[in-house]
Design a protein around this motif. Structure first.
Motif, PDB file in Angstrom:
ATOM      1  N   THR A 126      48.713  32.374  33.002  1.00  0.00           N
ATOM      2  CA  THR A 126      48.538  33.527  33.932  1.00  0.00           C
ATOM      3  C   THR A 126      46.982  33.834  34.404  1.00  0.00           C
ATOM      4  N   LEU A 127      46.030  33.202  33.593  1.00  0.00           N
ATOM      5  CA  LEU A 127      44.745  33.444  33.693  1.00  0.00           C
ATOM      6  C   LEU A 127      44.366  32.142  34.679  1.00  0.00           C
ATOM      7  N   VAL A 128      44.811  31.143  34.720  1.00  0.00           N
ATOM      8  CA  VAL A 128      44.743  29.911  35.602  1.00  0.00           C
ATOM      9  C   VAL A 128      45.099  30.673  37.134  1.00  0.00           C
ATOM     10  N   LEU A 129      46.381  31.184  37.082  1.00  0.00           N
ATOM     11  CA  LEU A 129      46.604  31.643  38.429  1.00  0.00           C
ATOM     12  C   LEU A 129      45.997  32.767  38.920  1.00  0.00           C
ATOM     13  N   ARG A 130      45.285  33.557  38.135  1.00  0.00           N
ATOM     14  CA  ARG A 130      44.452  34.850  38.769  1.00  0.00           C
ATOM     15  C   ARG A 130      43.222  34.064  39.250  1.00  0.00           C
ATOM     16  N   ARG A 131      42.668  33.001  38.342  1.00  0.00           N
ATOM     17  CA  ARG A 131      41.437  32.424  38.987  1.00  0.00           C
ATOM     18  C   ARG A 131      41.704  31.721  40.403  1.00  0.00           C
ATOM     19  N   TYR A 132      42.857  31.148  40.523  1.00  0.00           N
ATOM     20  CA  TYR A 132      43.223  30.378  41.628  1.00  0.00           C
ATOM     21  C   TYR A 132      43.372  31.514  42.609  1.00  0.00           C
ATOM     22  N   ALA A 133      43.948  32.435  42.374  1.00  0.00           N
ATOM     23  CA  ALA A 133      44.234  33.456  43.665  1.00  0.00           C
ATOM     24  C   ALA A 133      42.933  33.859  43.925  1.00  0.00           C
ATOM     25  N   ALA A 134      41.869  34.174  43.216  1.00  0.00           N
ATOM     26  CA  ALA A 134      40.662  34.616  43.600  1.00  0.00           C
ATOM     27  C   ALA A 134      39.830  33.961  44.522  1.00  0.00           C
ATOM     28  N   ALA A 135      40.022  32.490  44.090  1.00  0.00           N
ATOM     29  CA  ALA A 135      39.296  31.459  44.698  1.00  0.00           C
ATOM     30  C   ALA A 135      39.911  31.063  46.215  1.00  0.00           C
ATOM     31  N   ALA A 136      41.140  31.363  45.984  1.00  0.00           N
ATOM     32  CA  ALA A 136      41.944  30.816  47.263  1.00  0.00           C
ATOM     33  C   ALA A 136      41.903  31.785  48.648  1.00  0.00           C
ATOM     34  N   THR A 137      41.498  33.159  48.022  1.00  0.00           N
ATOM     35  CA  THR A 137      41.456  34.246  49.285  1.00  0.00           C
ATOM     36  C   THR A 137      40.562  33.490  50.561  1.00  0.00           C
ATOM     37  N   GLY A 138      39.441  33.029  50.443  1.00  0.00           N
ATOM     38  CA  GLY A 138      38.803  32.533  51.369  1.00  0.00           C
ATOM     39  C   GLY A 138      39.241  31.502  52.134  1.00  0.00           C
TER      40      GLY A 138
END
Length: 251
Positions: free
Chosen positions: A233-245
């Motif tokens: 779950t944490l991997v996906l949260r970090r991914y989502a935050a970085a993918a926004t840009g």
């Protein structure tokens, strides 16, 4: 619209085959949570494929946006220096590829949840908390910021969860060692002492932690964090935050 960025999980790598197997199991859990997401693994050392090899393959497949996520628990040398250098060099050779480095995994409440899960799986019950001291055993680092983060996690974990005491320890580069922290908790009067490895996958340093626990007579040694659902779950949260840009309209 650009396609969803691919996720490149960057692991350290190890000569110990359990390391790559554990990283693979974690990434498999991430894929189960989001089957539509392309998830690849690249290693900094010892294992294949390397990070540049994965980026070259993604580029050849037509991928243009990548989130590179360091599979690390603290911001130390690899996150601050090593990984950015590898990514810069690869992007210089692949100018059509856009790579965004995500934050490291820690610190995060989900990681404490994973530690709690591993201690429970090792046999500790809620009723044991008040009489059990916990050693938060990290791989160790020469980076003062990383060491301070581990110490703060230990303090906050003790404050919010009711363990008798929580002490940080390190397998390398920093003190105290796991065995010394176990002995300190005994001296404080903890009836039980449990060692919770704050590491993701097996390898040389986790084995050092396990030996320290055994040498000092710890009552419980939890497993490494591995493919715990909290980590996925944490991997996906970090991914989502970085993918926004990266998920913007293409020029």
């Amino acid at each position: 619209m650009r396609a969803r960025p691919a996720l490149l999980v960057i692991a350290h790598g190890s000569r110990d085959p359990r390391h790559a197997a554990t990283v693979g199991a974690l990434c498999a859990r991430v894929r189960e949570l989001h089957p539509e997401l392309r998830v690849e693994v690249g290693y900094l050392d010892f294992n294949a494929p390397s990070v540049p090899q994965v980026l070259e393959r993604l580029h050849a497949d037509g991928v243009r946006d990548v989130v590179a996520l360091p599979l690390l628990l603290t911001r130390a040398f690899h996150a601050k220096t090593d990984i950015p250098a590898v990514l810069r060099e690869a992007c210089a050779r692949l100018p059509r590829l856009s790579v965004q480095q995500a934050d490291v995994l820690g610190p995060a409440p989900l990681l404490v949840g994973a530690l709690e899960r591993r201690l429970s799986e090792a046999g500790l019950a809620p009723a044991d908390r008040a009489s059990t001291g916990v050693v938060l055993a990290s791989a160790g680092s020469s980076d003062p910021e990383a060491i301070a983060v581990i110490a703060e996690i230990a303090r906050e974990w003790r404050r919010t969860t009711g363990w008798c005491a929580v002490r940080p320890a390190f397998a390398s580069a920093s003190l105290p060692r796991t065995a010394d922290a176990v002995r300190e908790l005994r001296a404080l009067g903890c009836a039980r002492v449990a060692v919770a490895p704050y590491v993701i996958a097996p390898g040389r340093l986790p084995d050092v932690i396990a030996k320290g626990a055994a040498d000092a007579g710890a009552d419980t040694l939890a497993d490494v964090l591995g493919p715990a659902p909290e980590l996925a779950t944490l991997v996906l949260r970090r991914y989502a935050a970085a993918a926004t840009g990266l998920t913007t309209v293409a020029a």
